[in-house]
Design an enzyme around this catalytic site. Structure first.
Site, short mmCIF file in Angstrom:
data_model
loop_
_atom_site.label_atom_id
_atom_site.label_comp_id
_atom_site.label_asym_id
_atom_site.label_seq_id
_atom_site.Cartn_x
_atom_site.Cartn_y
_atom_site.Cartn_z
N GLY B 37 0.82 -1.20 0.00
CA GLY B 37 0.00 0.00 0.00
C GLY B 37 0.85 1.26 0.00
O GLY B 37 0.35 2.37 -0.18
N GLY B 38 2.14 1.09 0.22
CA GLY B 38 3.08 2.21 0.11
C GLY B 38 2.88 3.31 1.15
O GLY B 38 2.23 3.12 2.18
N GLY B 175 7.07 24.38 5.99
CA GLY B 175 6.41 24.05 4.72
C GLY B 175 4.97 24.49 4.83
O GLY B 175 4.40 24.53 5.93
N ILE B 179 0.73 18.61 2.63
CA ILE B 179 0.98 17.82 3.84
C ILE B 179 1.11 18.73 5.06
O ILE B 179 0.53 18.46 6.12
CB ILE B 179 2.25 16.96 3.65
CG1 ILE B 179 2.01 15.94 2.54
CG2 ILE B 179 2.63 16.26 4.94
CD1 ILE B 179 3.24 15.15 2.13
N GLU B 198 6.44 29.16 5.83
CA GLU B 198 6.36 28.84 4.40
C GLU B 198 7.15 29.85 3.58
O GLU B 198 7.06 31.05 3.80
CB GLU B 198 4.89 28.81 3.97
CG GLU B 198 4.62 28.90 2.48
CD GLU B 198 5.24 27.77 1.66
OE1 GLU B 198 5.20 26.61 2.11
OE2 GLU B 198 5.80 28.06 0.58
N ILE B 261 8.38 19.94 3.52
CA ILE B 261 8.65 20.85 2.41
C ILE B 261 8.54 20.18 1.06
O ILE B 261 8.84 20.77 0.04
CB ILE B 261 10.05 21.50 2.55
CG1 ILE B 261 11.12 20.41 2.63
CG2 ILE B 261 10.10 22.40 3.76
CD1 ILE B 261 12.54 20.95 2.51
N ALA B 311 -1.43 9.83 -5.02
CA ALA B 311 -1.67 8.38 -5.02
C ALA B 311 -2.55 7.94 -6.19
O ALA B 311 -2.30 6.92 -6.82
CB ALA B 311 -2.31 7.97 -3.69
N HIS B 436 -31.39 20.09 -4.77
CA HIS B 436 -31.48 21.01 -3.64
C HIS B 436 -32.01 20.26 -2.44
O HIS B 436 -32.94 19.47 -2.59
CB HIS B 436 -32.42 22.17 -4.02
CG HIS B 436 -32.66 23.12 -2.91
ND1 HIS B 436 -31.78 24.13 -2.57
CD2 HIS B 436 -33.69 23.22 -2.02
CE1 HIS B 436 -32.25 24.80 -1.54
NE2 HIS B 436 -33.41 24.28 -1.19
#
Lengths: 126, 477
Positions: B37-38, B175, B179, B198, B261, B311, B436
């Site tokens: 699944g990394g 950063g 993320i 940042e 970052i 992903a 609606h």
């Protein structure tokens, strides 16, 4: 609280008022708070930052709209009304008194000539 | 004879490629089961979304009285319990992928691999494996400049933050991208005092400026301190905490720091040279529109090719690579038309070009926007913050981009994504009756405001009949 003669108004629906120590308090007019509806957030600049007449100084967010606050005068921010952080609706209850937004050290006194008195402002907003 | 595909890496690119190739009748060897699944499943998307769901409940409970509810007692985050929930969800999903691979008869080889030549890899035990094609899906790792002493405790990347055993009282996040911002909102909700440093002048600088403006305001509301145009040049770390400096000036100090970052391609130990592959400027494996490298028969999909770092893009690229390898016709992925979602609160979602990007390309555009608070559903749901912004080509009304910030935007963006990818127009949105009361009506109103009249948009100046009719663009496509 009734508006006294020392309140001056901008076309951008903000007022300013000279305090005893020479600084100015600024806020939004009663007309503004009525048309905005319930205020849910006021974004104000930090102390020591500069504001410029006619330029956005922050944001006022109500249940209806998100609008820029346009500075009625140029100057340095001395203090922001912290009570508005947790109770922004104070602006609705008391736009001219407890709902003040910033204390400003005025930069150019001649700018006050661009502002309206209460009667003139009322005529403007009908 | 059955063709043999070697897949290195078992994240959203690798395992999807393996499943697809297996279903198509190829023999598949999937190397790297230790990280099934990394990053997405084990350290990224899924764990953070699990946390965010808990944060949503926490926020709603804190606002209970606003919804007419009386909460007796208090509610507080339980970090070990939050971690257990993350682990449970990840465990379920890992088992699910395991089961799918099992079903399709994919050969699983644990450990790492390196290239021996254009058709062979060496497994962790040194034994060679020959394939008819190789697909590299080794993903990415957090980028960490040498100046930042990551110790996994006081100074961490996203990998380690989720494994903290306790929460800090204060946190500096370096950063301001996806993320970083997601973590800023997560940790603030859990009671941590957060500062974000940042280098750009706004958060989520990759998004349309209208989105950054709202997110920056929402950060302010939550007292997340955002320092734009600031670069951490030195970092001091000791028992007192972490202090970040630029040019000798203290930018921020906190108990811990999170470095977010960006990410860089993970090709360490692959021995790309052995197959004649050369990494690009940022260490990525360059590929063409079919995801093939400069070596025919070797492909690279997902973060490792540096294209999109998403992903779902990884999975889409993997599928494309497998289809190309099978000799099927493939339509290339238009990178800018892959939807992007950020789970800050409120959520951010966008697809296509931002106003700024469209202008940079010299396009004549018209934009329309609509604030969610003009909708009944936003008020009923108690979720006012947010807006929709639509970017269209001025002459044809072609839909160039849609940018949203607000509740549930990550789901809602797909209406726009379908139209953008079908090269449709603003008219396609306008002629579709939106149910609606939903927040999706905001997309309709924003679209309608460009060439027509949005029914619920405040402060719309009345136009003459001529202007209104002249400004409608009806496309027959």
């Amino acid at each position: 609280m009734p508006v006294t003669e020392d309140y001056l108004f901008s076309q951008g629906h903000m007022w300013c008022r000279l305090m005893e120590d020479g600084d100015y308090l600024i806020g939004v007019s009663d007309h503004a708070q009525k048309s905005l509806g319930e205020i849910v957030y006021v974004e104000l600049p930090d102390p020591e930052s500069e504001i410029a007449q006619g330029e956005p100084l922050g944001v006022i967010e109500s249940v209806k709209v998100v609008n820029d606050l346009i500075a009625p005068i140029s100057g340095t921010v001395i203090e922001a009304n912290d009570s508005l952080v947790d109770q922004p609706a104070v602006v609705n209850d008391s736009a001219y008194d407890a709902g003040w937004m910033l204390r400003i050290r005025l930069k150019s006194p001649e700018q006050l000539n661009n502002l309206l008195n209460h009667a003139q402002y009322l005529a403007l907003v009908g | 004879m059955q063709k043999h595909l070697i897949v290195i890496g078992a994240g959203p690119a690798g395992y999807v490629a393996a499943l697809q190739a297996g279903a198509a009748g190829l023999r598949v060897s999937l190397i790297g089961g230790h990280d099934l699944g990394g990053t997405c499943l084990q350290r990224g998307c899924i764990p953070t979304k699990t946390l965010i769901a808990s944060c949503e409940v926490l926020d709603k409970c804190r606002d209970a009285s606003k919804f007419g509810l009386e909460l007796q007692g208090t509610i507080a985050p339980d970090w070990p319990a939050l971690r257990r929930r993350m682990e449970s969800v990840v465990g379920t999903m890992t088992g699910g992928i395991d089961g799918l691979l099992e079903q399709r008869g994919i050969t699983r080889i644990p450990g790492r691999a390196r290239l021996l030549d254009t058709r062979r890899v060496a497994l962790e035990d040194g034994s060679p494996l020959h394939g008819d094609a190789i697909l590299i899906c080794t993903g990415s790792v957090p980028a960490v400049p040498a100046a930042f002493p990551v110790d996994g405790q006081r100074v961490v990347t996203s990998d380690e933050a989720l494994r903290w055993t306790s929460l800090p009282a204060s946190l500096v996040i370096i950063g301001g991208g996806v993320i970083a911002c997601e973590f800023a909102f997560i940790f603030q909700t859990l009671g941590v005092a957060v500062s974000v440093i940042e280098a750009e002048d706004r958060p989520l600088a990759g998004e349309d400026t209208a989105i950054s403006t709202v997110i920056q305001r929402e950060m302010r509301k939550r007292r997340i301190r955002f320092l734009p145009k600031a670069l951490v040049e030195q970092m001091e770390v000791d028992d007192a905490g972490v202090r970040c400096y630029q040019n000798g000036q203290l930018l921020a100090s906190a108990e811990r720091a999170l470095i977010a970052i960006g990410r860089r391609a993970n090709t360490a130990g692959l021995d790309l040279d052995a197959a004649g592959l050369k990494p690009g400027r940022r260490g990525e494996i360059p590929v063409d529109r079919h995801l093939q490298t400069c070596v025919p028969g070797i492909y690279a999909a997902g973060d490792v090719n540096g294209r999109l770092m998403l992903a779902h893009a990884a999975s889409a690229q993997a599928q494309l690579a497998v289809r190309h390898l099978l000799g099927e016709r493939t339509d290339p992925i238009q990178d800018e038309n892959v939807a992007r979602v950020t789970f800050t609160r409120p959520e951010v979602a966008s697809v296509g070009l931002s106003e700024q990007q469209a202008l940079e390309r010299g396009l004549e555009i018209r934009c329309g926007s609509f604030d969610f608070r003009a909708l009944g559903k936003a008020h009923a749901g108690g979720e006012l913050a947010g807006l929709v912004k639509v970017v269209a080509q001025a002459d044809t009304g072609r839909l160039l981009g849609v940018h949203m910030v607000g509740a549930h935007c990550a789901e809602m963006i797909h209406e726009a994504a379908v139209i953008v990818n079908a090269q449709g127009s603003v008219e396609d949105i306008c002629r579709t009756v939106h149910a609606h009361p939903t927040l999706s009506e905001g997309i309709y109103e924003a679209a309608e405001s460009i060439f027509g009249v949005a029914p619920h948009k405040p402060d719309v100046r009345p136009s003459t009949q001529d202007t209104v009719h002249a400004s409608y663009r009806r496309l027959s496509v």
